[in-house]
Enzyme design. Structure first.
Site, PDB file in Angstrom:
ATOM      1  CB  CYS A  19      11.521  -3.852   7.829  1.00  0.00           C
ATOM      2  SG  CYS A  19      10.897  -2.845   8.698  1.00  0.00           S
ATOM      3  CB  SER A 122       4.783   0.841   9.047  1.00  0.00           C
ATOM      4  OG  SER A 122       5.021   1.473   7.841  1.00  0.00           O
ATOM      5  CG  LEU A 195       6.161  -5.303  -3.563  1.00  0.00           C
ATOM      6  CD1 LEU A 195       6.719  -3.809  -3.722  1.00  0.00           C
ATOM      7  CD2 LEU A 195       5.594  -6.072  -4.746  1.00  0.00           C
ATOM      8  CB  CYS A 255      -1.399   3.591  -7.130  1.00  0.00           C
ATOM      9  SG  CYS A 255      -0.244   3.352  -8.513  1.00  0.00           S
ATOM     10  CB  CYS A 276       6.609   3.796 -10.048  1.00  0.00           C
ATOM     11  SG  CYS A 276       5.981   2.616  -9.057  1.00  0.00           S
ATOM     12  CG  ASP A 277       7.838   4.135  -3.530  1.00  0.00           C
ATOM     13  OD1 ASP A 277       8.907   4.842  -3.144  1.00  0.00           O
ATOM     14  OD2 ASP A 277       7.304   3.470  -2.429  1.00  0.00           O
ATOM     15  CB  CYS A 317      -6.909  -9.700 -18.391  1.00  0.00           C
ATOM     16  SG  CYS A 317      -5.710  -9.999 -17.002  1.00  0.00           S
ATOM     17  CB  CYS A 326      -8.747  -7.838 -11.177  1.00  0.00           C
ATOM     18  SG  CYS A 326      -6.983  -8.614 -11.308  1.00  0.00           S
ATOM     19  CB  CYS A 330       0.398  -3.282  -8.645  1.00  0.00           C
ATOM     20  SG  CYS A 330       1.924  -2.266  -8.577  1.00  0.00           S
TER      21      CYS A 330
END
Length: 379
Positions: A19, A122, A195, A255, A276-277, A317, A326, A330
């Protein structure tokens, strides 16, 4: 103890696709060891021993990659046999698997259904979009095989949802994507923004979705979804579902919406553990299952620092009416901070524009949700 959840990468960064936007390929290539190969039974035994040592309420074992099916079906057959044998307190164990669907056949679908795996498949919309970016080593699109996997899941009763990466290309076609999924009868959808490589400027990445384009995508997607929901059609879009339930006073389950990172306990194929991934890097390696319990890893200085880095809230914020929904998003999408000012999410303007557009209808849905939960009715 709360329920324990592990995200396991049994095939490390190995994958049968190439990908063009794959964040894990970019991330793993920056490590001293790009791929740890396939998880051995010895490491799996260590993971399960630590899991049952720690778990007190329930245990979730989620498998991701790379492409986790490259371990082969026998790996998962051995896994469930080991779990059945090594679960002395008979804790509830939940399974999940994220796949590109390329090797799924009837045996896979039957097994996943029988053992109650929740499968994420996916699919980036119709072939004209999907096959532009989700290709194999020969540059051949993967859409046909992905849809064949979906058909096998449906035929065998495998519970599955669709995961779609919102690239800058896909974000231009919300109608085409949504209507394709609706026509196929896929009713559980998750959309995640593409990302850029860790540490790079998203503006320089051709696939990372631009904030202004993401805003228009979310607004149009919401309009289409709301029209169906208000007509009683059962379509779930994870982000919108969370927005509704947060407005109804519930905590988010997704998450990135909590405003504060947690340690996910991501386990690479060699048994190394990360928080974290998105941060399976040498800098964030917490330790190894052979040497430390999960409780020790969660209490480690590095794990505590990982959480602490997500805690500061930017001044903009604190005065934003939409912050409760919000929560600066992430951490992976937050801009690099300047000086002492914490980083603002790169999609800040997009989220603000989306909430301005959707907020009254989200509130209406939240009222309806509260009424449904209390057994009442709402019009």
């Amino acid at each position: 103890m709360p329920p324990l959840s592990l995200l396991i990468k049994p095939a490390s960064s190995l994958c049968n696709l190439r990908c063009r936007y794959c964040f894990y390929h970019d991330l793993s290539s920056s490590r001293a060891v790009a791929s740890y190969g396939l998880m051995t039974d010895d490491v799996l035994d260590q993971v399960l021993a630590r899991a049952f040592e720690q778990a007190d309420d329930s245990l979730t074992l989620a498998f991701q990659g790379g492409e986790p099916t490259l371990c082969g079906l026998d790996f998962y057959r051995r896994l469930v046999e080991k779990v059945d044998r090594l679960n002395p307190r008979r804790l509830p164990v939940h399974y999940a698997l994220q796949t590109n669907g390329q090797v799924i056949d009837a045996d896979w679908a039957r097994f996943l259904a029988e053992r109650h795996f929740l499968v994420g498949l996916s699919v980036d919309g119709p072939a004209v979009l999907h096959d532009t970016l989700r290709v194999d080593a020969k540059n051949i699109g993967s859409h046909k095989r992905a849809l064949q996997a979906a058909a096998l899941f449906a035929a065998h009763g495998t519970e599955f949802n669709i995961l779609t990466v919102v690239s800058d290309l896909l974000a231009r076609h919300p109608d085409k994507v949504y209507r394709f999924f609706a026509q196929k009868g896929y009713t559980y959808l998750q959309f995640i923004p593409c990302l850029a490589p860790l540490g790079s400027d998203p503006k320089d990445d051709p696939h990372a979705v631009r904030p202004e384009r993401y805003a228009t995508f979310l607004m149009r997607l919401f309009d289409l979804w709301f029209d169906d929901i208000s007509q009683g059609k059962p379509i779930s879009i994870r982000l919108f579902d969370n927005d509704v339930r947060m407005l109804a006073g519930e905590a988010p389950e997704q998450c990135g919406l909590g405003g504060l990172c947690t340690c996910q306990l991501v386990i690479e194929a060699d048994g190394s553990v990360y928080p974290c991934d998105f941060y399976v890097t040498d800098d964030w390696r917490l330790g190894h299952v052979r040497e430390h319990s999960f409780a020790q890893l969660l209490r480690s200085e590095r794990a505590q620092r990982f959480v602490a880095l997500s805690r500061p809230v930017p001044a903009c914020c604190q005065s934003c009416r939409f912050y409760p929904l919000c929560r600066n998003g992430c951490r992976r999408d937050r801009e690099q901070p300047e000086g002492d000012e914490p980083g603002v999410n790169r999609f800040c303007a997009a989220y603000r524009q989306f909430f301005e557009h959707a907020y009254p209808r989200l509130e209406w849905l939240a009222r309806r949700w509260r009424a449904m939960q209390s057994g009442g009715t709402h019009r």
